[in-house]
Enzyme design. Structure first.
Site, PDB file in Angstrom:
ATOM      1  N   GLY A 119      47.621  38.513  44.053  1.00 50.78           N
ATOM      2  CA  GLY A 119      47.614  39.234  45.333  1.00 50.78           C
ATOM      3  C   GLY A 119      48.497  40.458  45.245  1.00 50.78           C
ATOM      4  O   GLY A 119      49.485  40.472  44.485  1.00 50.78           O
ATOM      5  N   ALA A 120      48.124  41.489  46.010  1.00 51.66           N
ATOM      6  CA  ALA A 120      48.812  42.768  45.879  1.00 51.66           C
ATOM      7  C   ALA A 120      49.029  43.443  47.235  1.00 51.66           C
ATOM      8  O   ALA A 120      49.074  44.661  47.334  1.00 51.66           O
ATOM      9  CB  ALA A 120      47.991  43.681  44.963  1.00 51.66           C
ATOM     10  N   GLY A 121      49.184  42.634  48.289  1.00 53.49           N
ATOM     11  CA  GLY A 121      49.381  43.192  49.628  1.00 53.49           C
ATOM     12  C   GLY A 121      50.836  43.579  49.874  1.00 53.49           C
ATOM     13  O   GLY A 121      51.630  43.723  48.940  1.00 53.49           O
ATOM     14  N   GLY A 122      51.174  43.748  51.159  1.00 53.27           N
ATOM     15  CA  GLY A 122      52.504  44.215  51.543  1.00 53.27           C
ATOM     16  C   GLY A 122      53.617  43.283  51.081  1.00 53.27           C
ATOM     17  O   GLY A 122      54.678  43.735  50.618  1.00 53.27           O
ATOM     18  N   THR A 171      54.529  40.154  61.740  1.00 51.16           N
ATOM     19  CA  THR A 171      53.824  39.469  60.670  1.00 51.16           C
ATOM     20  C   THR A 171      52.439  40.085  60.472  1.00 51.16           C
ATOM     21  O   THR A 171      52.128  41.127  61.074  1.00 51.16           O
ATOM     22  CB  THR A 171      53.809  37.940  60.933  1.00 51.16           C
ATOM     23  OG1 THR A 171      53.257  37.296  59.793  1.00 51.16           O
ATOM     24  CG2 THR A 171      53.030  37.551  62.182  1.00 51.16           C
ATOM     25  N   SER A 191      58.431  31.032  63.783  1.00 51.64           N
ATOM     26  CA  SER A 191      59.633  31.839  64.039  1.00 51.64           C
ATOM     27  C   SER A 191      60.241  31.564  65.421  1.00 51.64           C
ATOM     28  O   SER A 191      61.471  31.445  65.526  1.00 51.64           O
ATOM     29  CB  SER A 191      59.318  33.326  63.876  1.00 51.64           C
ATOM     30  OG  SER A 191      59.077  33.603  62.522  1.00 51.64           O
ATOM     31  N   LYS A 229      52.791  44.957  59.346  1.00 50.09           N
ATOM     32  CA  LYS A 229      54.082  45.370  58.772  1.00 50.09           C
ATOM     33  C   LYS A 229      54.128  46.860  58.423  1.00 50.09           C
ATOM     34  O   LYS A 229      55.183  47.476  58.444  1.00 50.09           O
ATOM     35  CB  LYS A 229      54.402  44.518  57.536  1.00 50.09           C
ATOM     36  CG  LYS A 229      54.703  43.082  57.937  1.00 50.09           C
ATOM     37  CD  LYS A 229      55.001  42.184  56.778  1.00 50.09           C
ATOM     38  CE  LYS A 229      54.999  40.744  57.312  1.00 50.09           C
ATOM     39  NZ  LYS A 229      55.258  39.743  56.297  1.00 50.09           N
ATOM     40  N   GLY A 257      55.459  27.868  51.188  1.00 49.75           N
ATOM     41  CA  GLY A 257      56.118  29.059  51.728  1.00 49.75           C
ATOM     42  C   GLY A 257      57.170  28.801  52.794  1.00 49.75           C
ATOM     43  O   GLY A 257      57.705  29.751  53.370  1.00 49.75           O
ATOM     44  N   ASN A 297      59.427  43.944  58.515  1.00 48.50           N
ATOM     45  CA  ASN A 297      59.117  42.704  59.234  1.00 48.50           C
ATOM     46  C   ASN A 297      60.178  42.362  60.280  1.00 48.50           C
ATOM     47  O   ASN A 297      60.062  41.363  60.977  1.00 48.50           O
ATOM     48  CB  ASN A 297      58.942  41.523  58.263  1.00 48.50           C
ATOM     49  CG  ASN A 297      60.281  40.988  57.791  1.00 48.50           C
ATOM     50  OD1 ASN A 297      61.211  41.749  57.550  1.00 48.50           O
ATOM     51  ND2 ASN A 297      60.386  39.686  57.671  1.00 48.50           N
ATOM     52  N   ASP A 324      61.566  39.759  54.196  1.00 47.88           N
ATOM     53  CA  ASP A 324      60.663  38.886  53.418  1.00 47.88           C
ATOM     54  C   ASP A 324      61.083  38.850  51.951  1.00 47.88           C
ATOM     55  O   ASP A 324      61.141  37.784  51.330  1.00 47.88           O
ATOM     56  CB  ASP A 324      59.218  39.419  53.450  1.00 47.88           C
ATOM     57  CG  ASP A 324      58.544  39.177  54.782  1.00 47.88           C
ATOM     58  OD1 ASP A 324      58.868  38.176  55.445  1.00 47.88           O
ATOM     59  OD2 ASP A 324      57.669  39.995  55.153  1.00 47.88           O
TER      60      ASP A 324
END
Ligand code: NDP
Length: 270
Positions: free
Chosen positions: A122-125, A61, A18, A65, A230, A86, A101
């Protein structure tokens, strides 16, 4: 005009691209600002650090978050709905929080297909915010996660959500590694046998991790499936964050062109 200061907060944060992207865009567009990085160990101290550093804005990041969500005075509707921030900007003494995001990821998916079924590993933020945005845009999103607790949010929001043990299988147009498996290690986001059975029937595979070829992408490529990493998500979320930081003063195409150069992308790369 005094230089505005921006930073990215995270842990780890050394790998983040970034600063490179934003500094290049500030320079190309003649905006007097500077963007650094800050290794933040205690997420609860985000607000205090942001103010002490005299920042105008910041990106946040992994793994802060949700702390950023709590640190803000004002939230845009989408950030409030998904509980993850974010991008933070200081306006009239108040911290305003956004989530860039998910719209960044939506653009990646739109470039690959106009509609269809998507399986998130995956099941995160990041999975939470992206699933909500994709669903609103008409995609059918299913979640597969290593463990059950994070599935609660998705079930409540009306998604089909499974653990490795109760996953019924199926054919998906796109399979996405939304987990951090492969970020700092060489692990796959699901057991190899299960993953192979999913990828055999998949139309494409995306990993939200950037900067390396993850075991997930290597496996998908070895199976002859088209893949994307990504980096495009990073670029697209960065363009939106930059527009927020500079309050819409610059053309999105020019911001993107500068950031593409920073990432060493040719003009035609998607
Ligand atoms: P979180 O920490 O919120 O979630 C992590 C998820 O990964 C959980 O579902 C967890 O499962 C799962 N997981 C972690 N390790 C493993 C493993 N070894 N095997 C299987 N599952 C695992 O992370 P975020 O949602 O914030 O971020 C996810 C990824 O997205 C990160 O790699 C991050 O770098 C990337 N990202 C990329 C962006 C870009 O611009 N390209 C932007 C934002 C994020 P469990 O619930 O069982 O613990």
């Amino acid at each position: 005009m005094e230089k505005e200061l921006f930073a990215i907060f995270g842990n780890p944060v050394a790998h983040s691209l970034s600063p490179l992207m934003h500094n290049r865009a500030f320079w190309e567009l003649g905006h007097p600002a500077c963007y650094g990085r800050y290794l933040l160990e205690e997420g609860e101290r985000l607000r205090e650090k942001f103010l002490a550093l005299g920042l105008k804005g910041a990106n946040i990041t992994v793994p802060h978050k949700e702390h950023a969500f709590r640190a803000c005075d004002e939230l845009d509707d989408f950030a409030r709905q998904v509980g993850a921030v974010n991008t933070v900007v200081l306006q009239e003494g108040k911290l305003h929080g956004y989530n860039t995001d998910a719209p960044g990821f939506l653009r990646v998916v739109r470039e690959m297909m106009a509609g269809g079924s998507i399986l998130f590993l995956g099941a995160g933020g990041t999975a939470q915010s992206s699933a909500v945005m994709l669903k609103d845009a008409g995609y059918e999103v299913t979640i597969l996660n290593r463990s059950a607790p994070r599935l609660e949010y998705f079930l409540k929001e009306g998604f089909r959500a499974y653990t490795w043990e109760d996953f019924p299988g199926g054919a998906y147009d796109l399979v996405v590694n939304m987990s951090s498996a492969g970020l700092k290690d060489e692990s796959l986001p699901a057991p190899e046998k299960l993953l192979r059975s999913i990828l055999e029937k998949a139309g494409g595979a995306v990993d939200v991790i950037y900067g390396k070829k993850t075991p997930f992408l290597r496996l998908a490529q070895a199976m002859g499936i088209r893949t994307r990493d990504g980096e495009a998500m990073l670029l697209y979320q960065g363009v939106i964050a930059f527009e927020i930081f500079t309050e819409g003063r610059y053309d999105a195409k020019e911001i993107e062109a500068a950031m593409r150069e920073a990432l060493g992308w040719g003009k035609d790369k998607q």
